[in-house]
Each structure stands twice: as structure tokens, then as C-alpha cells.
Design a protein around this motif. Sequence first.
Motif, PDB file in Angstrom:
ATOM      1  N   GLN A   1       0.832  -1.202   0.000  1.00  0.00           N
ATOM      2  CA  GLN A   1       0.000   0.000   0.000  1.00  0.00           C
ATOM      3  C   GLN A   1       0.869   1.256   0.000  1.00  0.00           C
ATOM      4  N   LEU A   2       1.911   1.237   0.825  1.00  0.00           N
ATOM      5  CA  LEU A   2       2.785   2.409   0.916  1.00  0.00           C
ATOM      6  C   LEU A   2       3.529   2.658  -0.382  1.00  0.00           C
ATOM      7  N   LEU A   3       3.997   1.586  -1.022  1.00  0.00           N
ATOM      8  CA  LEU A   3       4.762   1.743  -2.249  1.00  0.00           C
ATOM      9  C   LEU A   3       3.903   2.313  -3.377  1.00  0.00           C
ATOM     10  N   VAL A   4       2.707   1.757  -3.561  1.00  0.00           N
ATOM     11  CA  VAL A   4       1.856   2.184  -4.676  1.00  0.00           C
ATOM     12  C   VAL A   4       1.272   3.568  -4.433  1.00  0.00           C
ATOM     13  N   ILE A   5       0.637   3.742  -3.286  1.00  0.00           N
ATOM     14  CA  ILE A   5      -0.011   5.032  -3.010  1.00  0.00           C
ATOM     15  C   ILE A   5       1.029   6.123  -2.801  1.00  0.00           C
ATOM     16  N   GLY A   6       2.145   5.794  -2.144  1.00  0.00           N
ATOM     17  CA  GLY A   6       3.202   6.792  -1.957  1.00  0.00           C
ATOM     18  C   GLY A   6       3.793   7.243  -3.278  1.00  0.00           C
ATOM     19  N   SER A   7       3.981   6.315  -4.214  1.00  0.00           N
ATOM     20  CA  SER A   7       4.510   6.676  -5.529  1.00  0.00           C
ATOM     21  C   SER A   7       3.520   7.558  -6.296  1.00  0.00           C
ATOM     22  N   ALA A   8       2.229   7.219  -6.217  1.00  0.00           N
ATOM     23  CA  ALA A   8       1.217   8.048  -6.880  1.00  0.00           C
ATOM     24  C   ALA A   8       1.185   9.451  -6.291  1.00  0.00           C
ATOM     25  N   ALA A   9       1.276   9.534  -4.970  1.00  0.00           N
ATOM     26  CA  ALA A   9       1.281  10.850  -4.314  1.00  0.00           C
ATOM     27  C   ALA A   9       2.520  11.648  -4.703  1.00  0.00           C
ATOM     28  N   ALA A  10       3.666  10.977  -4.820  1.00  0.00           N
ATOM     29  CA  ALA A  10       4.897  11.669  -5.209  1.00  0.00           C
ATOM     30  C   ALA A  10       4.787  12.226  -6.621  1.00  0.00           C
ATOM     31  N   ALA A  11       4.220  11.448  -7.533  1.00  0.00           N
ATOM     32  CA  ALA A  11       4.069  11.918  -8.912  1.00  0.00           C
ATOM     33  C   ALA A  11       3.140  13.131  -8.986  1.00  0.00           C
ATOM     34  N   MET A  12       2.032  13.086  -8.257  1.00  0.00           N
ATOM     35  CA  MET A  12       1.091  14.205  -8.271  1.00  0.00           C
ATOM     36  C   MET A  12       1.694  15.449  -7.630  1.00  0.00           C
ATOM     37  N   ALA A  13       2.414  15.249  -6.537  1.00  0.00           N
ATOM     38  CA  ALA A  13       3.043  16.394  -5.871  1.00  0.00           C
ATOM     39  C   ALA A  13       4.113  17.026  -6.762  1.00  0.00           C
ATOM     40  N   ALA A  14       4.867  16.202  -7.479  1.00  0.00           N
ATOM     41  CA  ALA A  14       5.881  16.740  -8.385  1.00  0.00           C
ATOM     42  C   ALA A  14       5.237  17.530  -9.519  1.00  0.00           C
ATOM     43  N   ALA A  15       4.101  17.035 -10.026  1.00  0.00           N
ATOM     44  CA  ALA A  15       3.409  17.746 -11.100  1.00  0.00           C
ATOM     45  C   ALA A  15       2.907  19.109 -10.644  1.00  0.00           C
TER      46      ALA A  15
ATOM     47  N   ASP B   1       4.583  20.713  -5.462  1.00  0.00           N
ATOM     48  CA  ASP B   1       4.296  20.759  -4.028  1.00  0.00           C
ATOM     49  C   ASP B   1       5.421  20.001  -3.325  1.00  0.00           C
ATOM     50  N   TRP B   2       6.490  20.703  -3.023  1.00  0.00           N
ATOM     51  CA  TRP B   2       7.701  20.053  -2.542  1.00  0.00           C
ATOM     52  C   TRP B   2       7.552  19.433  -1.161  1.00  0.00           C
ATOM     53  N   PRO B   3       6.858  20.055  -0.195  1.00  0.00           N
ATOM     54  CA  PRO B   3       6.684  19.376   1.103  1.00  0.00           C
ATOM     55  C   PRO B   3       5.965  18.031   0.976  1.00  0.00           C
ATOM     56  N   THR B   4       4.879  18.000   0.183  1.00  0.00           N
ATOM     57  CA  THR B   4       4.149  16.743  -0.005  1.00  0.00           C
ATOM     58  C   THR B   4       5.005  15.721  -0.747  1.00  0.00           C
ATOM     59  N   LEU B   5       5.802  16.189  -1.687  1.00  0.00           N
ATOM     60  CA  LEU B   5       6.708  15.290  -2.406  1.00  0.00           C
ATOM     61  C   LEU B   5       7.689  14.642  -1.441  1.00  0.00           C
ATOM     62  N   GLY B   6       8.232  15.441  -0.528  1.00  0.00           N
ATOM     63  CA  GLY B   6       9.168  14.898   0.453  1.00  0.00           C
ATOM     64  C   GLY B   6       8.520  13.845   1.340  1.00  0.00           C
ATOM     65  N   VAL B   7       7.294  14.104   1.776  1.00  0.00           N
ATOM     66  CA  VAL B   7       6.579  13.127   2.608  1.00  0.00           C
ATOM     67  C   VAL B   7       6.305  11.851   1.820  1.00  0.00           C
ATOM     68  N   ALA B   8       5.880  11.996   0.569  1.00  0.00           N
ATOM     69  CA  ALA B   8       5.578  10.823  -0.259  1.00  0.00           C
ATOM     70  C   ALA B   8       6.823   9.963  -0.469  1.00  0.00           C
ATOM     71  N   ILE B   9       7.952  10.600  -0.717  1.00  0.00           N
ATOM     72  CA  ILE B   9       9.201   9.845  -0.892  1.00  0.00           C
ATOM     73  C   ILE B   9       9.576   9.124   0.403  1.00  0.00           C
ATOM     74  N   ALA B  10       9.360   9.803   1.541  1.00  0.00           N
ATOM     75  CA  ALA B  10       9.636   9.160   2.829  1.00  0.00           C
ATOM     76  C   ALA B  10       8.739   7.951   3.044  1.00  0.00           C
ATOM     77  N   VAL B  11       7.489   8.037   2.613  1.00  0.00           N
ATOM     78  CA  VAL B  11       6.558   6.909   2.738  1.00  0.00           C
ATOM     79  C   VAL B  11       7.011   5.739   1.867  1.00  0.00           C
ATOM     80  N   VAL B  12       7.438   6.031   0.643  1.00  0.00           N
ATOM     81  CA  VAL B  12       7.939   4.974  -0.237  1.00  0.00           C
ATOM     82  C   VAL B  12       9.187   4.325   0.363  1.00  0.00           C
ATOM     83  N   ALA B  13      10.070   5.123   0.909  1.00  0.00           N
ATOM     84  CA  ALA B  13      11.281   4.589   1.533  1.00  0.00           C
ATOM     85  C   ALA B  13      10.928   3.723   2.741  1.00  0.00           C
ATOM     86  N   LEU B  14       9.933   4.153   3.511  1.00  0.00           N
ATOM     87  CA  LEU B  14       9.498   3.368   4.665  1.00  0.00           C
ATOM     88  C   LEU B  14       8.945   2.018   4.226  1.00  0.00           C
TER      89      LEU B  14
END
Length: 219
Positions: free
Chosen positions: A152-166, A169-182
Motif C-alpha cells: 500500500q505504501l509503495l503504490v499510493i506513496g509513488s502516486a502521491a509523489a508523482a502528483m506532488a511533483a506535477a 508541491d515540494w513538502p508533499t513530495l518529500g513526505v511521499a518519498i519518505a513513505v515509499v522509503a518506509l
Amino acid sequence: MNETGDSNEAATADNGGGFDPREAATLLEQTRRQARRQFEVNPPLLTLIRAAVILVGYGAVWWSVRGQNPYTGPSPAALAAIYGAVIFVIVVSAVVFQRATAGVSGQSRRQRGAYGAAFGAAWIAVSVFQGALAYDGASHAIVYGVFPAAGQLLVIGSAAAAMAAAREDWPTLGVAIAVVALGTGSAFAGPAGVWGIIAVGGCVIAIGYAAFQAWLRRG
């Protein structure tokens, strides 16, 4: 005499009754902050609620599977706890979103609806894929342990990172990357340990983001 009196009244008005530009700027800034908080769809309090839900939900599953040998999976009570927590967060988030976007229409509202549909599709896809793993004969450690916890973290975190990058939204991107790493790192802890690591790590990430949001509010 009348001209002199009028001049004195004008001077008095300029000195005592005039509007200080600095006061106008302060009032404008306060109004801007109030408006931003009113239309904020992800306030710090909601992030803290999510932190508690992550800790309780994943922690309940970890508590139910700790020490299992061989691994059989979470108990029905633990599953009820985590799914109940997820539903609670979804309901609260929906209420906050509706209040924040009441009366808002146009491209922004359509875009948020598209984001919601994308996240919903990603979440459903992970659950369906979990069923496929069970159908293909994967072990309980994968089907009911590592994959549902970290997937769940890998898929949803990656989707959130892509949307934040588009949206840049750098703070949200950072959180999403941290979630994927977790999600990636926790998978190495095994089918039982993965739940506990995500419970603590996810809670820490959410609390840190809530603190950052509160700091931005004061800025």
C-alpha cells in the motif's frame, strides 16, 4: 478664520484619524491567513489524526501477529481495527474537504476529484493484486504479511509523489518519498516486523509533517 479652522481639522484628521499603511498590510495578511485556513483541505490536526490512526491500525496488526511461527496472518479483530481506522480517516477527510471546498467549482475541484479517483484506483489495485497472489499460491508471509503492509505504501506513496511533483508541491513530495522509503525498508523486517516498523515510522512521518504544517501557518 474658516479657512484656518478647516486646515486645522484636516491636519487633525491626517494625524489622528488616518489609516496607517502598516496596519492595512497587517490586516491584509491576517485576512489572507484566515482565508487560507478556512479553505485548507489538509490541516495539521487532520494530519495528527492520521498519525494516530497509523499507529493504532498497524500497531494492532503487529500485536496480533508478533511471535507467529509459522506466520498465519492478522487476527479478524486486528483486521477490523485497521480497516475501521482507515474508514474513519476517510470519513473525517471527506468532511474536512467538503467544508473547505464548499462553493468552489471549476478546474480546481475537477482536479481534486481526479486525484481522489487515482488514489482510489491504486488502493483497490493493491487489494486485488493481493488476491491474485493468494490465488497463485504465494505464502501467507507474503499474501497476509509483507505485501499488504508495504505494498500500500509503495503504490499510493509513488502516486502521491508523482502528483506532488506535477504540482511542484515540494513538502508533499518529500513526505511521499519518505513513505515509499518506509515501505521499501520495512519489507526487510519480515511478515510480522513490517507492521510494527510501519506503525512507528508512519506515525513519526505524519507527526513531523503536522509540525511542518503548523510552522508554515505561523510564517
